[in-house]
Motif scaffolding. Structure first.
Motif, PDB file in Angstrom:
ATOM      1  N   SER A 120     -15.952 -61.960 -42.372  1.00  0.00           N
ATOM      2  CA  SER A 120     -15.942 -60.533 -42.698  1.00  0.00           C
ATOM      3  C   SER A 120     -15.802 -60.279 -44.199  1.00  0.00           C
ATOM      4  N   ASP A 121     -15.106 -61.175 -44.924  1.00  0.00           N
ATOM      5  CA  ASP A 121     -14.947 -60.937 -46.361  1.00  0.00           C
ATOM      6  C   ASP A 121     -16.063 -61.580 -47.176  1.00  0.00           C
ATOM      7  N   ARG A 122     -17.088 -62.113 -46.476  1.00  0.00           N
ATOM      8  CA  ARG A 122     -18.248 -62.729 -47.138  1.00  0.00           C
ATOM      9  C   ARG A 122     -17.851 -63.802 -48.147  1.00  0.00           C
ATOM     10  N   SER A 123     -16.818 -64.581 -47.800  1.00  0.00           N
ATOM     11  CA  SER A 123     -16.355 -65.625 -48.719  1.00  0.00           C
ATOM     12  C   SER A 123     -17.157 -66.907 -48.558  1.00  0.00           C
ATOM     13  N   GLY A 124     -17.983 -66.965 -47.501  1.00  0.00           N
ATOM     14  CA  GLY A 124     -18.710 -68.207 -47.239  1.00  0.00           C
ATOM     15  C   GLY A 124     -17.857 -69.188 -46.453  1.00  0.00           C
ATOM     16  N   ARG A 125     -16.677 -68.717 -46.001  1.00  0.00           N
ATOM     17  CA  ARG A 125     -15.789 -69.563 -45.202  1.00  0.00           C
ATOM     18  C   ARG A 125     -15.166 -68.721 -44.102  1.00  0.00           C
ATOM     19  N   ILE A 126     -14.861 -69.360 -42.961  1.00  0.00           N
ATOM     20  CA  ILE A 126     -14.112 -68.624 -41.936  1.00  0.00           C
ATOM     21  C   ILE A 126     -12.805 -69.350 -41.649  1.00  0.00           C
ATOM     22  N   GLU A 127     -11.771 -68.554 -41.390  1.00  0.00           N
ATOM     23  CA  GLU A 127     -10.453 -69.147 -41.141  1.00  0.00           C
ATOM     24  C   GLU A 127     -10.129 -69.173 -39.652  1.00  0.00           C
ATOM     25  N   GLN A 128      -8.902 -69.577 -39.346  1.00  0.00           N
ATOM     26  CA  GLN A 128      -8.529 -69.883 -37.961  1.00  0.00           C
ATOM     27  C   GLN A 128      -8.827 -68.769 -36.961  1.00  0.00           C
ATOM     28  N   ASN A 129      -8.338 -67.541 -37.225  1.00  0.00           N
ATOM     29  CA  ASN A 129      -8.546 -66.464 -36.250  1.00  0.00           C
ATOM     30  C   ASN A 129     -10.014 -66.158 -36.045  1.00  0.00           C
ATOM     31  N   GLU A 130     -10.769 -66.187 -37.160  1.00  0.00           N
ATOM     32  CA  GLU A 130     -12.210 -65.923 -37.073  1.00  0.00           C
ATOM     33  C   GLU A 130     -12.900 -67.024 -36.271  1.00  0.00           C
ATOM     34  N   LEU A 131     -12.444 -68.251 -36.478  1.00  0.00           N
ATOM     35  CA  LEU A 131     -13.044 -69.383 -35.764  1.00  0.00           C
ATOM     36  C   LEU A 131     -12.757 -69.287 -34.267  1.00  0.00           C
ATOM     37  N   ILE A 132     -11.530 -68.912 -33.917  1.00  0.00           N
ATOM     38  CA  ILE A 132     -11.178 -68.754 -32.498  1.00  0.00           C
ATOM     39  C   ILE A 132     -12.084 -67.697 -31.854  1.00  0.00           C
ATOM     40  N   GLN A 133     -12.313 -66.591 -32.571  1.00  0.00           N
ATOM     41  CA  GLN A 133     -13.188 -65.532 -32.034  1.00  0.00           C
ATOM     42  C   GLN A 133     -14.627 -66.027 -31.903  1.00  0.00           C
ATOM     43  N   ALA A 134     -15.081 -66.789 -32.889  1.00  0.00           N
ATOM     44  CA  ALA A 134     -16.450 -67.315 -32.839  1.00  0.00           C
ATOM     45  C   ALA A 134     -16.601 -68.241 -31.633  1.00  0.00           C
ATOM     46  N   PHE A 135     -15.603 -69.099 -31.405  1.00  0.00           N
ATOM     47  CA  PHE A 135     -15.646 -70.000 -30.242  1.00  0.00           C
ATOM     48  C   PHE A 135     -15.683 -69.194 -28.944  1.00  0.00           C
ATOM     49  N   GLN A 136     -14.880 -68.124 -28.890  1.00  0.00           N
ATOM     50  CA  GLN A 136     -14.847 -67.302 -27.680  1.00  0.00           C
ATOM     51  C   GLN A 136     -16.213 -66.676 -27.421  1.00  0.00           C
ATOM     52  N   GLN A 137     -16.860 -66.228 -28.495  1.00  0.00           N
ATOM     53  CA  GLN A 137     -18.195 -65.646 -28.344  1.00  0.00           C
ATOM     54  C   GLN A 137     -19.160 -66.676 -27.737  1.00  0.00           C
ATOM     55  N   MET A 138     -18.951 -67.946 -28.090  1.00  0.00           N
ATOM     56  CA  MET A 138     -19.826 -69.008 -27.582  1.00  0.00           C
ATOM     57  C   MET A 138     -19.374 -69.502 -26.203  1.00  0.00           C
ATOM     58  N   GLY A 139     -18.301 -68.889 -25.692  1.00  0.00           N
ATOM     59  CA  GLY A 139     -17.867 -69.246 -24.346  1.00  0.00           C
ATOM     60  C   GLY A 139     -16.828 -70.346 -24.285  1.00  0.00           C
ATOM     61  N   TYR A 140     -16.210 -70.672 -25.438  1.00  0.00           N
ATOM     62  CA  TYR A 140     -15.175 -71.716 -25.457  1.00  0.00           C
ATOM     63  C   TYR A 140     -13.807 -71.084 -25.648  1.00  0.00           C
ATOM     64  N   ARG A 141     -12.836 -71.556 -24.898  1.00  0.00           N
ATOM     65  CA  ARG A 141     -11.462 -71.079 -25.074  1.00  0.00           C
ATOM     66  C   ARG A 141     -10.607 -72.261 -25.527  1.00  0.00           C
ATOM     67  N   PHE A 142     -10.269 -72.295 -26.797  1.00  0.00           N
ATOM     68  CA  PHE A 142      -9.465 -73.402 -27.316  1.00  0.00           C
ATOM     69  C   PHE A 142      -8.084 -72.904 -27.712  1.00  0.00           C
ATOM     70  N   THR A 143      -7.115 -73.800 -27.672  1.00  0.00           N
ATOM     71  CA  THR A 143      -5.765 -73.423 -28.102  1.00  0.00           C
ATOM     72  C   THR A 143      -5.742 -73.330 -29.626  1.00  0.00           C
ATOM     73  N   PRO A 144      -4.858 -72.499 -30.171  1.00  0.00           N
ATOM     74  CA  PRO A 144      -4.734 -72.421 -31.637  1.00  0.00           C
ATOM     75  C   PRO A 144      -4.476 -73.791 -32.257  1.00  0.00           C
TER      76      PRO A 144
END
Length: 196
Positions: free
Chosen positions: A131-155
């Motif tokens: 969202s901040d266009r930094s060219g990197r995604i952090e933990q919460n963003e990654l968890i959401q991206a995984f969920q969008q792809m149908g994966y549920r991983f623990t933090p």
């Protein structure tokens, strides 16, 4: 001056955000007449699937030795993360390996077209969460991206992934995001085949 940062590696392209500068035009096949290339051509079935001219142009730009094949090294020189770092060798090898049907360690223009489409999909997911266009995604963003792809991983699992690729800041660049996605896909596919 406002020249592009060094190492952008794109012939005549303006600064790309990540991966390839801009997806191909939405129509998909600029200037091609007739039906889109799908199965079910009448009596004039082409020997090869039709390649989008823009992708063919990309292929020729990346194929620096004009061999008609792209190596991981050539791909690495062409792909850039949002922070202007080149894609890692691991990411490029893995991407070529995915589409290298004849296992030569290189891909031709048709295989490249499939890879190009995949990269644009990954890039779309990645940019949707960066969202901040930094060219990197952090933990919460990654968890959401995984969920969008149908994966549920623990933090904890996600922290471990981030720790492996970026122990300092625990963020993923696009190339590492692709590597992680491909590895997870492979794992889940092998679990599925084993479960049968």
């Amino acid at each position: 001056g406002s020249s592009a940062p060094p190492g952008s590696g794109y012939p005549g392209a303006s600064a790309p955000s990540s991966g390839y500068p801009g997806p191909p035009p939405s129509s998909g096949y600029p200037g091609s007449s007739g039906p889109p290339p799908m199965s079910g051509y009448g009596g004039y079935a082409p020997p090869q699937p039709q390649v989008n001219p823009q992708i063919a142009q990309w292929f020729n730009a990346v194929d620096q030795d004009r061999s008609g094949q792209i190596t991981a090294d050539e791909l690495k020189k062409a792909l850039v993360n949002g922070n202007w770092s080149n894609f890692s060798e691991e990411a490029c090898r893995m991407m070529i390996d995915m589409y290298d049907k004849d296992k030569t360690g290189t891909i031709d223009v048709n295989e490249f077209q499939q890879l190009f489409e995949s990269i644009n999909q990954w890039k779309g997911v990645f940019e949707g969460y960066d969202s901040d266009r930094s060219g990197r995604i952090e933990q919460n963003e990654l968890i959401q991206a995984f969920q969008q792809m149908g994966y549920r991983f623990t933090p904890t699992f996600v922290q471990n992934i981030l720790g492996k690729y970026d122990p300092k800041t625990r963020r993923l660049t696009l190339d590492n995001f692709i590597v992680v996605c491909v590895q997870i896909q492979r794992l889940t596919n092998s679990f599925r085949t084993r479960g049968r």
